[in-house]
Structure formats: C-alpha cells, structure tokens
Enzyme design. Structure first.
Site, PDB file in Angstrom:
ATOM      1  N   HIS A 261       0.839  -1.204   0.000  1.00 25.66           N
ATOM      2  CA  HIS A 261       0.000   0.000   0.000  1.00 25.66           C
ATOM      3  C   HIS A 261       0.878   1.260   0.000  1.00 25.66           C
ATOM      4  O   HIS A 261       0.744   2.130  -0.879  1.00 25.66           O
ATOM      5  CB  HIS A 261      -0.906  -0.016   1.242  1.00 25.66           C
ATOM      6  CG  HIS A 261      -1.790   1.177   1.378  1.00 25.66           C
ATOM      7  ND1 HIS A 261      -3.111   1.163   1.000  1.00 25.66           N
ATOM      8  CD2 HIS A 261      -1.552   2.434   1.831  1.00 25.66           C
ATOM      9  CE1 HIS A 261      -3.638   2.371   1.215  1.00 25.66           C
ATOM     10  NE2 HIS A 261      -2.712   3.153   1.733  1.00 25.66           N
ATOM     11  N   GLU A 262       1.781   1.326   0.950  1.00 28.51           N
ATOM     12  CA  GLU A 262       2.647   2.521   1.019  1.00 28.51           C
ATOM     13  C   GLU A 262       3.560   2.586  -0.201  1.00 28.51           C
ATOM     14  O   GLU A 262       3.921   3.672  -0.666  1.00 28.51           O
ATOM     15  CB  GLU A 262       3.461   2.539   2.324  1.00 28.51           C
ATOM     16  CG  GLU A 262       2.634   2.550   3.613  1.00 28.51           C
ATOM     17  CD  GLU A 262       1.596   3.663   3.680  1.00 28.51           C
ATOM     18  OE1 GLU A 262       1.814   4.731   3.098  1.00 28.51           O
ATOM     19  OE2 GLU A 262       0.538   3.445   4.327  1.00 28.51           O
ATOM     20  N   HIS A 265       1.844   4.493  -2.825  1.00 29.65           N
ATOM     21  CA  HIS A 265       1.988   5.936  -2.583  1.00 29.65           C
ATOM     22  C   HIS A 265       3.383   6.394  -3.011  1.00 29.65           C
ATOM     23  O   HIS A 265       3.554   7.457  -3.609  1.00 29.65           O
ATOM     24  CB  HIS A 265       1.832   6.252  -1.090  1.00 29.65           C
ATOM     25  CG  HIS A 265       0.410   6.237  -0.590  1.00 29.65           C
ATOM     26  ND1 HIS A 265      -0.560   7.041  -1.112  1.00 29.65           N
ATOM     27  CD2 HIS A 265      -0.189   5.535   0.409  1.00 29.65           C
ATOM     28  CE1 HIS A 265      -1.713   6.842  -0.453  1.00 29.65           C
ATOM     29  NE2 HIS A 265      -1.502   5.920   0.473  1.00 29.65           N
ATOM     30  N   GLU A 291      -4.490   8.076  -2.820  1.00 29.28           N
ATOM     31  CA  GLU A 291      -4.992   6.812  -2.271  1.00 29.28           C
ATOM     32  C   GLU A 291      -5.335   5.822  -3.388  1.00 29.28           C
ATOM     33  O   GLU A 291      -5.247   4.614  -3.203  1.00 29.28           O
ATOM     34  CB  GLU A 291      -6.214   7.096  -1.380  1.00 29.28           C
ATOM     35  CG  GLU A 291      -6.654   5.955  -0.494  1.00 29.28           C
ATOM     36  CD  GLU A 291      -5.658   5.572   0.596  1.00 29.28           C
ATOM     37  OE1 GLU A 291      -4.642   6.279   0.787  1.00 29.28           O
ATOM     38  OE2 GLU A 291      -5.886   4.536   1.249  1.00 29.28           O
TER      39      GLU A 291
HETATM   40 ZN    ZN Z   1      -2.961   5.259   1.933  1.00 31.03          ZN
END
Ligand code: ZN
Length: 499
Positions: A261-262, A265, A291
C-alpha cells in the site's frame, strides 16, 4: 524568462524546501527519535511551521501572485503553479493567526486525550476535547467557506474541487450495493478462519517485502523502508521518498499489505517530474488520487490470483514450515476474507467502504450543525448496526477507534473511499491499454503497470485536476460501475456466489 515569474519560482522553491525539512523532522519523530526528544521536537515543528506560514503569506508572495495572475505567457506548469500557490495563499490569509494557534494547541491536547480515552475505552473523557475541536473546525470552515456547504470548505483541503453533492451521490449509490453483497457473502459458503496463522520472523518479512517493492519498481537509491506504529509514506522530493510499515510476528500479511500500500503511494512520489521539483504543480493532485495509487497496488494487484500465482511459491520459500502445503485457493481465501467487523483498518474490501460512509455521514452532520458531539456514540452504534449488522460493545470498538478527528482531520475520511473508487476505474483503463497486463502480473512483471501509471498520472503532477485526470485516462467521468463490478466479479468467484 519573465522576471516576475523568476521571483515567484524562487519563493516557491524555498517554501518547498522548508516544508520538506518539516516533513523530514516529522518522519524522524515517527521512526527514529529517542523518547525524551519528542518534547523538544514539538517546539521545533511549530517554529518551522510558523516560518512556512510567514513565507506563504509574505508581501513578496502577494506581489508575485498579483503580477502573475493575468500573465498570458506562462506555460501550463507555470500557470498551474501560480493558481495552486494562490489557492494556498487565500486559505492561509483567510484564517486568523489566533485560530491557527488555538487549533494547533487544542488538537495536540485532544490527541493526547484521545490516546488515553481509547486505552480506557471511555468516550466521556474525550468528549469535551472533541467538542472543542469541532467548534474550532466549524469556525475554520466559516473563514474558508465559498459555497453553501460548510463541510465542503474542509473537504477542499484534501480533495479540491469535489463537492459534497458529488460525494453524497456517489456514496449513496454505493452503500446499498455493498450491504447487499455483504449479505450474500455472509449467507454463502464459509471460509475457514485464519488459515495463515504462524510464527513469521520479522527479518524474513522485511526481506520479502523489499523483494516485492523492488519488483514494483520502487527506487532504493531514492527511497527507504522503515518501521513505525502507523504505516505512512512521506515524499521529501522525488529523490527521497520514505515509507514505513509495522510488523506482527503472528501475521505476515499486516506488514506485507502495508508495504505494498505505502509502496503504491511511494511510486507516485518518485514518479513526479523532477524537472519541475519545487513548483506547487509538482505535487500529487489530491489525497483521493494518492490513495487510488496505494489501493490499486494493494487490492487490484496484490490481492489478485495472477499476482499470487507468481509470488506464493516465493513466499513459501521464505516461510517453508509456516506455509507448507497451503494451496493457492486457500491462500486467496485467507487474504480476501470478508467479514463484518468493528475496526476500519482491519476491514476487507467490501466492508471498508461502509466504515468510511458511516464516518463521512457523521462528520458532515457535526460540521453542518445537525448532530451534537454528545450524540455521536449513539449514532455511530446505530449506523454500524444498520450498515454492518453488528453493534460495538465498547467505544474503543466504535467511535474511539480512529485518531483523525482528535487531530482536526475532518473531511479526510471520504478520500479513502473516493480513492478506492478511482483505483477501480484507473485499473480498468490500465487493463484496456495493456491487454496482456494479467499475463505480466502472472509472470511477476510489475513494471509495465508502474510505467503506465507514471506516464498517465505521476509525471503530470497537478497540471490536471482529479476529474480531468479520470476523464483523460478512461474517456468518461467518475462512475461507481468499475468498483462495483470489480467487487462483484472477484467475490462471486471466491465465495461461489450465485447471481
Ligand atoms: Zn494510503
């Protein structure tokens, strides 16, 4: 080049540099700082924040913006930068300094009160603080208000240009569909609980996470991975992007999906166009679009069958005893298990949206003056029952679970769901543009997707708005259709649902 623009550019660059120093100190506070250091750090952060505010609202900045507002010779990057700086400037001068410092002081104390209240699961000790935060945020919204909706003024901080009406329409169209899908899943075949339990040494989890990040195209000479209590990503520049995760020895999936997830980003931050570094346009479009990048990698890619066809045998090499003999099917079930539960950050892809809608509805009522803080707990519990079919037995399972409101982050929650909806539409377009995308993922090749995202999204910075970006990529406006189809198809297969 235009002299006025040169002066503007220099000021903008210095402001970006000051802000990235601020972010470096914040990163350090979350990852490295010795316990006693925090008390001094708070002062360092607020001093530097005040310097940034002064720079942003300086007479020189005002003059530069005035001179460039009607300047016809600016390029798209220059124009976008001037407009974005003007937006930040307008916001900064509209809020009185007394309110800014009152908010900073109150949210810092409210956060501490929230930590204690959550540990004791006692809403009454946090209640007076939340009441104060809400009052101050309403005051802030009144200073910034530019439409009928007070809430929209706060939303604009995180998701510029999206209206309350658009969010209402989108979320109201999604909520009943999610509830219906949840009902169908809960009355279908049941998947065994927690088939991935075991002991997973942290060192091994870290090496495997790094391997996946490398495959995603994360640049290690322009980034780092560390650990912190709350996973996050901070982009200090496209050449210095830092992410964190948290490790649980009993559950490798928590750190792994956190890293992916990160990592999503981080690819966005590393993919910004270095040539324009320092300009306000050289930043992510909005929190929702940010996001979308993390969700896309975490869900559409890393919770999919093709991904694990390649990676499961690798994972089993790292944890030979723990994952011995687990089939791809059982593994897919375990990482995609759907179950109504109380805690948002542990929620599956279907119930997650319901958690967000609940928070969105409550914070909108609070800011609009339609709900008193003393009634939040009741409304929270009623809505949890209505949307998820379960009722929290204590405040730490309900209204006290998230830190956002204590920190004054009101208007932030909807960007999580909006980002998830963006992610589905963007991924669908990626599949259309790269017909062999599934084959690539099945073969462990993740860079074609990374390169597509960089070309279509990352490198453009803010030169497109969120809605322009979605239109440009998918040739249509934002729709719930791809999100709902994605969930329907994926979970029909996993849970053997009948249409
Ligand atoms: Zn996030």
């Amino acid at each position: 080049m235009n002299r006025n623009y040169q002066s503007f550019k220099k000021q903008a660059r210095e402001l970006t540099e000051l802000r990235s120093i601020l972010s470096t100190l914040t990163w350090d506070q979350e990852t490295m700082i010795p316990t006693l250091g925090s008390s001094i750090r708070a002062g360092q952060l607020s001093t530097l924040a005040a310097v940034c505010h002064k720079r942003l609202t300086s007479p020189e900045m005002k003059e530069a913006l005035e001179q460039l507002s009607e300047e016809p010779t600016l390029s798209l990057w220059q124009q976008t930068s001037v407009k974005e700086m003007q937006r930040q400037y307008d916001k900064a001068v509209k809020i009185p300094e007394t309110l800014i410092s009152e908010l900073a002081k109150t949210t810092s104390l409210a956060y501490q009160a929230w930590v204690t209240a959550r540990n004791d699961s006692n809403f009454s000790t946090f209640f007076p603080w939340l009441k104060k935060v809400v009052e101050l945020k309403r005051e802030e919204a009144r200073c910034l208000q530019s439409s009928e909706s007070l809430y929209e003024a706060l939303l604009d901080e995180y998701e510029p240009k999206v209206t309350e009406f658009e969010l209402d329409t989108l979320f109201e169209s999604i909520r009943p569909k999610l509830s219906a899908l949840l009902d169908r899943i809960q009355s279908s075949k049941q998947i065994p609980e927690n088939s991935l339990a075991g002991d997973f040494p942290i060192h091994q989890q870290k090496i495997f996470g790094e391997k996946i990040l490398t495959a995603m195209g994360f640049k290690w000479d322009a980034g780092r991975l560390d650990s912190s209590p709350h996973p996050f990503c901070t982009g200090l520049s496209p050449l210095d992007v830092r992410i964190t995760t948290r490790y649980d020895e009993q559950d490798f999936s928590s750190s792994l999906f956190g890293i992916i997830h990160e990592g999503g980003h981080a690819l966005y931050e590393q993919g910004l166009d270095l040539e324009h570094y320092g300009l306000p346009a050289c930043e992510a479009i909005s929190l929702g679009i940010h996001e979308s990048q993390s969700r896309l990698w975490e869900n559409q890619v890393a919770r999919s069958r093709p991904f694990w066809e390649y990676w499961l045998p690798h994972l089993q090499k790292y944890f030979p005893q723990q994952l011995q003999g687990i089939s791809l099917e059982n593994f897919m079930h375990a990482i995609n298990k759907v179950k109504a539960s109380f805690i948002r950050v542990e929620a599956d892809e279907i119930t997650y949206g319901l958690h967000i809608i609940l928070r969105y509805e409550i914070e909108k009522m609070l800011i609009g003056g339609d709900l008193e803080v003393e009634d939040i707990e009741n409304v929270w519990n009623q809505k949890t029952h209505e949307y998820l079919g379960i009722t929290p037995s204590c405040p730490s399972e309900g209204v006290l679970q998230d830190t956002h409101w204590s920190q004054g982050l009101i208007g932030y929650f909807p960007t999580y769901l909006l980002g998830t909806v963006y992610a589905s539409q963007i991924f669908h377009s990626a599949q259309e543009s790269i017909p062999e995308l599934s084959e690539h993922i099945r073969a462990g090749r993740l860079y074609p997707l990374k390169e597509w995202l960089q070309k279509k999204i990352h490198q453009h910075g803010k030169t497109l708005s969120a809605s322009e970006l979605i239109q440009e990529i998918s040739d249509e406006t934002l729709t719930n259709q791809y999100f709902l189809n994605y969930l329907e198809n994926k979970f029909s297969e996993i849970y053997d649902l009948k249409l």
